[in-house]
Design a protein around this motif. Structure first.
Motif, PDB file in Angstrom:
ATOM      1  N   TYR A 196     -29.540 -17.394  42.721  1.00 39.18           N
ATOM      2  CA  TYR A 196     -30.317 -17.185  44.068  1.00 39.18           C
ATOM      3  C   TYR A 196     -31.722 -17.724  44.137  1.00 39.18           C
ATOM      4  O   TYR A 196     -32.386 -17.851  43.177  1.00 39.18           O
ATOM      5  N   PHE A 197     -32.242 -18.231  45.221  1.00 41.29           N
ATOM      6  CA  PHE A 197     -33.408 -18.972  45.311  1.00 41.29           C
ATOM      7  C   PHE A 197     -34.366 -18.252  46.619  1.00 41.29           C
ATOM      8  O   PHE A 197     -33.749 -17.851  47.487  1.00 41.29           O
ATOM      9  N   LYS A 198     -35.561 -18.253  46.463  1.00 38.31           N
ATOM     10  CA  LYS A 198     -36.407 -18.012  47.524  1.00 38.31           C
ATOM     11  C   LYS A 198     -37.478 -19.115  47.779  1.00 38.31           C
ATOM     12  O   LYS A 198     -37.800 -19.699  46.682  1.00 38.31           O
ATOM     13  N   LEU A 199     -37.808 -19.209  49.040  1.00 36.10           N
ATOM     14  CA  LEU A 199     -39.032 -20.175  49.373  1.00 36.10           C
ATOM     15  C   LEU A 199     -40.113 -19.747  48.628  1.00 36.10           C
ATOM     16  O   LEU A 199     -40.646 -18.784  48.661  1.00 36.10           O
ATOM     17  N   GLY A 200     -40.914 -20.848  48.192  1.00 40.01           N
ATOM     18  CA  GLY A 200     -42.073 -20.713  47.536  1.00 40.01           C
ATOM     19  C   GLY A 200     -42.084 -20.291  46.062  1.00 40.01           C
ATOM     20  O   GLY A 200     -43.134 -20.173  45.413  1.00 40.01           O
ATOM     21  N   LYS A 201     -41.096 -20.274  45.552  1.00 38.85           N
ATOM     22  CA  LYS A 201     -40.873 -19.824  44.000  1.00 38.85           C
ATOM     23  C   LYS A 201     -40.700 -21.185  43.160  1.00 38.85           C
ATOM     24  O   LYS A 201     -39.934 -21.870  43.653  1.00 38.85           O
ATOM     25  N   ILE A 202     -40.931 -20.805  41.797  1.00 33.94           N
ATOM     26  CA  ILE A 202     -40.606 -21.924  40.731  1.00 33.94           C
ATOM     27  C   ILE A 202     -39.425 -21.137  40.044  1.00 33.94           C
ATOM     28  O   ILE A 202     -39.401 -19.856  39.666  1.00 33.94           O
ATOM     29  N   TYR A 203     -38.514 -22.082  39.620  1.00 34.36           N
ATOM     30  CA  TYR A 203     -37.593 -21.857  38.837  1.00 34.36           C
ATOM     31  C   TYR A 203     -37.228 -22.773  37.550  1.00 34.36           C
ATOM     32  O   TYR A 203     -37.555 -24.011  37.665  1.00 34.36           O
ATOM     33  N   ALA A 204     -37.037 -22.066  36.454  1.00 30.43           N
ATOM     34  CA  ALA A 204     -36.726 -22.843  35.185  1.00 30.43           C
ATOM     35  C   ALA A 204     -35.247 -22.687  34.865  1.00 30.43           C
ATOM     36  O   ALA A 204     -34.540 -21.588  34.995  1.00 30.43           O
ATOM     37  N   HIS A 205     -34.217 -23.897  34.705  1.00 27.37           N
ATOM     38  CA  HIS A 205     -33.159 -23.712  34.101  1.00 27.37           C
ATOM     39  C   HIS A 205     -32.866 -22.956  32.777  1.00 27.37           C
ATOM     40  O   HIS A 205     -34.003 -23.410  31.799  1.00 27.37           O
ATOM     41  N   SER A 206     -31.987 -22.208  32.539  1.00 29.91           N
ATOM     42  CA  SER A 206     -31.832 -21.348  31.376  1.00 29.91           C
ATOM     43  C   SER A 206     -31.320 -22.084  30.163  1.00 29.91           C
ATOM     44  O   SER A 206     -31.498 -21.744  29.051  1.00 29.91           O
ATOM     45  N   GLU A 207     -30.765 -22.991  30.438  1.00 34.02           N
ATOM     46  CA  GLU A 207     -29.934 -23.921  29.384  1.00 34.02           C
ATOM     47  C   GLU A 207     -31.161 -24.845  28.882  1.00 34.02           C
ATOM     48  O   GLU A 207     -32.105 -25.250  29.576  1.00 34.02           O
ATOM     49  N   ASN A 208     -30.896 -25.344  27.425  1.00 35.31           N
ATOM     50  CA  ASN A 208     -31.893 -26.172  26.861  1.00 35.31           C
ATOM     51  C   ASN A 208     -31.700 -27.795  27.332  1.00 35.31           C
ATOM     52  O   ASN A 208     -32.736 -28.448  27.171  1.00 35.31           O
ATOM     53  N   THR A 209     -30.621 -27.991  28.202  1.00 41.10           N
ATOM     54  CA  THR A 209     -30.291 -29.435  28.604  1.00 41.10           C
ATOM     55  C   THR A 209     -30.111 -29.459  29.786  1.00 41.10           C
ATOM     56  O   THR A 209     -29.353 -28.463  30.288  1.00 41.10           O
ATOM     57  N   VAL A 210     -30.143 -30.674  30.745  1.00 42.53           N
ATOM     58  CA  VAL A 210     -29.801 -30.739  31.819  1.00 42.53           C
ATOM     59  C   VAL A 210     -28.752 -32.089  31.863  1.00 42.53           C
ATOM     60  O   VAL A 210     -28.823 -33.104  31.030  1.00 42.53           O
ATOM     61  N   GLU A 211     -27.756 -31.706  32.655  1.00 43.88           N
ATOM     62  CA  GLU A 211     -26.835 -33.112  32.639  1.00 43.88           C
ATOM     63  C   GLU A 211     -26.143 -33.230  34.104  1.00 43.88           C
ATOM     64  O   GLU A 211     -25.785 -32.094  34.561  1.00 43.88           O
ATOM     65  N   LEU A 212     -26.225 -34.153  34.668  1.00 43.36           N
ATOM     66  CA  LEU A 212     -25.665 -34.527  36.018  1.00 43.36           C
ATOM     67  C   LEU A 212     -24.309 -33.980  36.091  1.00 43.36           C
ATOM     68  O   LEU A 212     -23.368 -34.448  35.347  1.00 43.36           O
ATOM     69  N   GLY A 213     -24.253 -33.264  37.133  1.00 47.66           N
ATOM     70  CA  GLY A 213     -22.758 -32.661  37.681  1.00 47.66           C
ATOM     71  C   GLY A 213     -22.325 -31.449  36.579  1.00 47.66           C
ATOM     72  O   GLY A 213     -21.247 -31.072  36.861  1.00 47.66           O
ATOM     73  N   VAL A 214     -23.052 -31.225  35.710  1.00 47.15           N
ATOM     74  CA  VAL A 214     -22.951 -29.963  34.607  1.00 47.15           C
ATOM     75  C   VAL A 214     -23.926 -28.967  34.743  1.00 47.15           C
ATOM     76  O   VAL A 214     -23.562 -27.940  34.902  1.00 47.15           O
ATOM     77  N   SER A 215     -25.143 -29.202  34.320  1.00 47.27           N
ATOM     78  CA  SER A 215     -25.943 -28.174  34.351  1.00 47.27           C
ATOM     79  C   SER A 215     -27.459 -28.611  34.733  1.00 47.27           C
ATOM     80  O   SER A 215     -27.769 -29.934  34.708  1.00 47.27           O
TER      81      SER A 215
END
Length: 108
Positions: free
Chosen positions: A41-60
Motif C-alpha cells: 500500500y502506498f501514500k502520496l508524499g511517502k518514501i518506501y524501501a523494498h524489503s528484499e536485498n535485491t531487485v529484479e525486473l518482473g520479479v521483485s
C-alpha cells in the motif's frame, strides 16, 4: 528526455518516472500482489524501501516506467479495478529495460 535525474532529500540521485497503482474502494493505492511479493500500500508524499536485498525486473522491487505512455503496456485495470498513475522518483538499486524499470527505493 528519456531519463530525468533528480536529487532526493538525503542527497541520492534519483530517476523521475511514473508508476500505476490500483485504487481500492476505500481510496488506498496498492500494487497487485504476486507469488513472491505481498500487496504493498502506498501514500502520496511517502518514501518506501523494498524489503528484499535485491531487485529484479518482473520479479521483485518497485516497478515503474520512465515515460508516461509506457505505463499501460504493463499495468491495466482488470474487472472493476480503478487505476491511478503518479509521478515518482526512483533511486537506490535501479535496473532498466527498454520500456520499464525497477528500483529498491521510491518516492511517491
Amino acid at each position: 528526455m528519456d531519463k530525468a535525474l533528480v536529487f532526493t532529500n538525503d542527497g541520492d540521485v534519483g530517476i523521475f518516472g511514473y508508476k500505476a497503482f490500483f485504487l481500492s474502494n476505500e481510496g488506498e493505492m496498492y500494487c497487485r500482489p504476486t507469488i513472491v511479493s505481498p500487496r504493498y500500500y502506498f501514500k502520496l508524499g511517502k518514501i518506501y524501501a523494498h524489503s528484499e536485498n535485491t531487485v529484479e525486473l518482473g520479479v521483485s522491487g518497485f516497478h515503474f516506467c520512465k515515460k508516461f505512455e509506457d505505463v499501460f503496456k504493463f499495468h491495466y485495470p482488470a474487472g472493476d479495478e480503478n487505476v491511478v498513475v503518479c509521478p515518482i522518483v526512483a533511486y537506490g538499486d535501479v535496473k532498466f529495460a527498454p520500456h520499464h524499470a525497477v528500483c529498491s527505493h521510491i518516492i511517491i
